[in-house]
Motif scaffolding. Sequence first.
Motif, PDB file in Angstrom:
ATOM      1  N   GLN A 197     -14.014  -7.384 -12.717  1.00 23.21           N
ATOM      2  CA  GLN A 197     -14.683  -8.666 -12.516  1.00 23.21           C
ATOM      3  C   GLN A 197     -13.997  -9.342 -11.350  1.00 23.21           C
ATOM      4  OE1 GLN A 197     -15.262 -10.371 -16.593  1.00 23.21           O
ATOM      5  NE2 GLN A 197     -16.034 -12.094 -15.402  1.00 23.21           N
ATOM      6  N   ALA A 198     -14.666  -9.367 -10.215  1.00 21.14           N
ATOM      7  CA  ALA A 198     -14.052  -9.914  -9.005  1.00 21.14           C
ATOM      8  C   ALA A 198     -15.140 -10.440  -8.085  1.00 21.14           C
ATOM      9  CB  ALA A 198     -13.250  -8.836  -8.286  1.00 21.14           C
ATOM     10  N   LYS A 199     -14.881 -11.562  -7.478  1.00 19.09           N
ATOM     11  CA  LYS A 199     -15.870 -12.185  -6.598  1.00 19.09           C
ATOM     12  C   LYS A 199     -15.817 -11.587  -5.190  1.00 19.09           C
ATOM     13  CE  LYS A 199     -16.209 -16.677  -8.897  1.00 19.09           C
ATOM     14  NZ  LYS A 199     -15.510 -16.302 -10.126  1.00 19.09           N
ATOM     15  N   THR A 200     -16.868 -11.851  -4.421  1.00 18.42           N
ATOM     16  CA  THR A 200     -16.914 -11.464  -3.017  1.00 18.42           C
ATOM     17  C   THR A 200     -15.737 -12.121  -2.292  1.00 18.42           C
ATOM     18  OG1 THR A 200     -19.314 -11.354  -3.137  1.00 18.42           O
ATOM     19  CG2 THR A 200     -18.365 -11.498  -0.944  1.00 18.42           C
ATOM     20  N   GLY A 201     -15.087 -11.363  -1.421  1.00 15.28           N
ATOM     21  CA  GLY A 201     -13.946 -11.911  -0.695  1.00 15.28           C
ATOM     22  C   GLY A 201     -12.612 -11.620  -1.355  1.00 15.28           C
ATOM     23  N   SER A 202     -12.654 -10.896  -2.499  1.00 13.80           N
ATOM     24  CA  SER A 202     -11.412 -10.606  -3.228  1.00 13.80           C
ATOM     25  C   SER A 202     -10.735  -9.324  -2.729  1.00 13.80           C
ATOM     26  CB  SER A 202     -11.708 -10.474  -4.723  1.00 13.80           C
ATOM     27  OG  SER A 202     -12.659  -9.443  -4.939  1.00 13.80           O
ATOM     28  N   GLY A 203     -11.413  -8.604  -1.835  1.00  9.16           N
ATOM     29  CA  GLY A 203     -10.858  -7.342  -1.345  1.00  9.16           C
ATOM     30  C   GLY A 203     -11.368  -6.138  -2.122  1.00  9.16           C
ATOM     31  N   LYS A 204     -12.470  -6.330  -2.866  1.00  8.55           N
ATOM     32  CA  LYS A 204     -12.962  -5.247  -3.721  1.00  8.55           C
ATOM     33  C   LYS A 204     -13.515  -4.066  -2.920  1.00  8.55           C
ATOM     34  CE  LYS A 204     -17.297  -7.763  -4.555  1.00  8.55           C
ATOM     35  NZ  LYS A 204     -18.345  -6.993  -3.937  1.00  8.55           N
ATOM     36  N   THR A 205     -14.100  -4.342  -1.730  1.00 11.38           N
ATOM     37  CA  THR A 205     -14.662  -3.235  -0.945  1.00 11.38           C
ATOM     38  C   THR A 205     -13.576  -2.241  -0.554  1.00 11.38           C
ATOM     39  OG1 THR A 205     -16.336  -4.748  -0.086  1.00 11.38           O
ATOM     40  CG2 THR A 205     -16.102  -2.646   1.041  1.00 11.38           C
ATOM     41  N   ALA A 206     -12.424  -2.749  -0.143  1.00 11.19           N
ATOM     42  CA  ALA A 206     -11.316  -1.843   0.192  1.00 11.19           C
ATOM     43  C   ALA A 206     -10.821  -1.124  -1.060  1.00 11.19           C
ATOM     44  CB  ALA A 206     -10.176  -2.613   0.851  1.00 11.19           C
ATOM     45  N   ALA A 207     -10.858  -1.805  -2.212  1.00 12.09           N
ATOM     46  CA  ALA A 207     -10.399  -1.168  -3.457  1.00 12.09           C
ATOM     47  C   ALA A 207     -11.238   0.065  -3.775  1.00 12.09           C
ATOM     48  CB  ALA A 207     -10.441  -2.165  -4.610  1.00 12.09           C
ATOM     49  N   PHE A 208     -12.573  -0.076  -3.756  1.00 15.19           N
ATOM     50  CA  PHE A 208     -13.373   1.124  -4.075  1.00 15.19           C
ATOM     51  C   PHE A 208     -13.468   2.063  -2.870  1.00 15.19           C
ATOM     52  CE2 PHE A 208     -17.028  -1.970  -3.402  1.00 15.19           C
ATOM     53  CZ  PHE A 208     -17.625  -1.358  -2.299  1.00 15.19           C
ATOM     54  N   GLN A 214      -6.957  -5.311  -5.652  1.00 18.33           N
ATOM     55  CA  GLN A 214      -6.507  -3.994  -5.186  1.00 18.33           C
ATOM     56  C   GLN A 214      -5.268  -3.529  -5.956  1.00 18.33           C
ATOM     57  OE1 GLN A 214      -6.059  -4.942  -1.055  1.00 18.33           O
ATOM     58  NE2 GLN A 214      -8.258  -5.001  -0.681  1.00 18.33           N
ATOM     59  N   ALA A 215      -4.309  -4.427  -6.132  1.00 17.03           N
ATOM     60  CA  ALA A 215      -3.068  -4.070  -6.836  1.00 17.03           C
ATOM     61  C   ALA A 215      -3.335  -3.698  -8.294  1.00 17.03           C
ATOM     62  CB  ALA A 215      -2.069  -5.225  -6.762  1.00 17.03           C
ATOM     63  N   GLU A 216      -4.317  -4.376  -8.926  1.00 16.67           N
ATOM     64  CA  GLU A 216      -4.572  -4.129 -10.351  1.00 16.67           C
ATOM     65  C   GLU A 216      -5.498  -2.942 -10.599  1.00 16.67           C
ATOM     66  OE1 GLU A 216      -5.383  -7.409 -12.901  1.00 16.67           O
ATOM     67  OE2 GLU A 216      -4.102  -8.787 -11.785  1.00 16.67           O
ATOM     68  N   PHE A 239       0.828  -1.210   0.000  1.00 17.29           N
ATOM     69  CA  PHE A 239       0.000   0.000   0.000  1.00 17.29           C
ATOM     70  C   PHE A 239       0.864   1.261   0.000  1.00 17.29           C
ATOM     71  CE2 PHE A 239      -3.199  -3.027   1.603  1.00 17.29           C
ATOM     72  CZ  PHE A 239      -4.275  -2.679   0.807  1.00 17.29           C
ATOM     73  N   THR A 240       2.118   1.145   0.471  1.00 17.07           N
ATOM     74  CA  THR A 240       3.003   2.319   0.499  1.00 17.07           C
ATOM     75  C   THR A 240       3.380   2.789  -0.902  1.00 17.07           C
ATOM     76  OG1 THR A 240       4.936   0.887   0.735  1.00 17.07           O
ATOM     77  CG2 THR A 240       3.980   1.774   2.768  1.00 17.07           C
ATOM     78  N   SER A 241       3.133   1.939  -1.920  1.00  9.91           N
ATOM     79  CA  SER A 241       3.428   2.347  -3.300  1.00  9.91           C
ATOM     80  C   SER A 241       2.348   3.280  -3.856  1.00  9.91           C
ATOM     81  CB  SER A 241       3.556   1.117  -4.198  1.00  9.91           C
ATOM     82  OG  SER A 241       2.303   0.453  -4.316  1.00  9.91           O
ATOM     83  N   LEU A 242       1.249   3.451  -3.111  1.00 10.22           N
ATOM     84  CA  LEU A 242       0.139   4.289  -3.563  1.00 10.22           C
ATOM     85  C   LEU A 242       0.261   5.706  -2.994  1.00 10.22           C
ATOM     86  CD1 LEU A 242      -2.755   1.740  -2.866  1.00 10.22           C
ATOM     87  CD2 LEU A 242      -1.656   2.177  -5.068  1.00 10.22           C
ATOM     88  N   ALA A 243      -0.384   6.646  -3.690  1.00  9.94           N
ATOM     89  CA  ALA A 243      -0.332   8.050  -3.258  1.00  9.94           C
ATOM     90  C   ALA A 243      -1.335   8.303  -2.132  1.00  9.94           C
ATOM     91  CB  ALA A 243      -0.626   8.957  -4.452  1.00  9.94           C
ATOM     92  N   LEU A 244      -1.106   7.677  -0.976  1.00 17.34           N
ATOM     93  CA  LEU A 244      -1.990   7.830   0.177  1.00 17.34           C
ATOM     94  C   LEU A 244      -1.269   8.594   1.277  1.00 17.34           C
ATOM     95  CD1 LEU A 244      -3.386   4.167   0.247  1.00 17.34           C
ATOM     96  CD2 LEU A 244      -4.578   6.197  -0.600  1.00 17.34           C
ATOM     97  N   THR A 245      -2.040   9.269   2.135  1.00 22.43           N
ATOM     98  CA  THR A 245      -1.427  10.058   3.212  1.00 22.43           C
ATOM     99  C   THR A 245      -0.829   9.128   4.276  1.00 22.43           C
ATOM    100  OG1 THR A 245      -3.441  10.130   4.550  1.00 22.43           O
ATOM    101  CG2 THR A 245      -3.161  11.885   2.894  1.00 22.43           C
ATOM    102  N   PRO A 246       0.146   9.626   5.050  1.00 23.71           N
ATOM    103  CA  PRO A 246       0.709   8.815   6.129  1.00 23.71           C
ATOM    104  C   PRO A 246      -0.358   8.326   7.118  1.00 23.71           C
ATOM    105  CG  PRO A 246       2.084  10.745   5.744  1.00 23.71           C
ATOM    106  CD  PRO A 246       0.859  10.918   4.902  1.00 23.71           C
ATOM    107  N   GLN A 247      -1.364   9.190   7.412  1.00 21.31           N
ATOM    108  CA  GLN A 247      -2.440   8.797   8.344  1.00 21.31           C
ATOM    109  C   GLN A 247      -3.251   7.642   7.765  1.00 21.31           C
ATOM    110  OE1 GLN A 247      -1.615  11.876   7.310  1.00 21.31           O
ATOM    111  NE2 GLN A 247      -2.620  13.464   8.538  1.00 21.31           N
ATOM    112  N   PHE A 248      -3.521   7.716   6.476  1.00 22.06           N
ATOM    113  CA  PHE A 248      -4.303   6.666   5.828  1.00 22.06           C
ATOM    114  C   PHE A 248      -3.532   5.346   5.857  1.00 22.06           C
ATOM    115  CE2 PHE A 248      -6.995   4.416   3.011  1.00 22.06           C
ATOM    116  CZ  PHE A 248      -8.168   5.142   2.845  1.00 22.06           C
ATOM    117  N   LEU A 249      -2.252   5.406   5.527  1.00 21.82           N
ATOM    118  CA  LEU A 249      -1.404   4.206   5.530  1.00 21.82           C
ATOM    119  C   LEU A 249      -1.287   3.623   6.935  1.00 21.82           C
ATOM    120  CD1 LEU A 249       1.383   5.415   3.072  1.00 21.82           C
ATOM    121  CD2 LEU A 249      -0.247   3.565   2.640  1.00 21.82           C
ATOM    122  N   ALA A 250      -1.179   4.500   7.936  1.00 25.52           N
ATOM    123  CA  ALA A 250      -1.071   4.036   9.327  1.00 25.52           C
ATOM    124  C   ALA A 250      -2.344   3.295   9.730  1.00 25.52           C
ATOM    125  CB  ALA A 250      -0.812   5.212  10.257  1.00 25.52           C
TER     126      ALA A 250
END
Length: 209
Positions: free
Chosen positions: A47-58, A31-33, A6-17
């Motif tokens: 195209q992703a099934k439940t449990g793939s981490g899609k909620t965190a992605a969006f 998430q990576a793609e 996640f540190t490779s993304l343009a997110l704030t330090p608070q968000f990453l923490a």
Amino acid sequence: MQSDSFTSLALTPQFLANLTTLGYDHMTQVQAETLPSVLAGSDLIAQAKTGSGKTAAFGIGILHKLNPAWFAIQGLVLCPTRELADQVAGELRRLARGVGNVKILTLTGGVSMRPQIASLEHGAHIVVGTPGRIRDHLGRATLDLANVQTLVLDEADRMTDMGFYDEIAGIVSATPKHRQTLLFSATYPDDIRFATQGFLRDPLEVKVE
């Protein structure tokens, strides 16, 4: 080679923490793609099934551009069922701890309209709901989607199968044209592709097994 940190993304330090606190050490494949393009503002079909981490992605996509100081509905997530809407709202609340005081409302059927209307009068940043109930609120002018920056259609295939297409089309037309639209679906048959193509602008397509 894509980094799954996640540190490779343009997110704030608070968000990453906060992600670290939640136990999010590495991105899942979906998430990576999707996240680099989502954070850049692109529309998406995943195209992703439940449990793939899609909620965190969006969820990360919505929260990244959210302004907590601006009390307007900036994110809208449509889900096929009340259960999924509650689940998504819970996950968004956990992710939002890294952003500040973010108000997330759930608007679904099966419960009284009155408390929902009262909550909307006090304002919200993100709404998660089912198409039928969201349309009811729009019809009563108790919900304003004019400031939505990110629209998510979660489990689009299930919503279409359940006969929600007309409601979804009406809801989309109540949001700004210049919004970001993220569509997540376990399957993406031609009928859904045809039905939703007018909602998306030059979307990135990702398929996760």
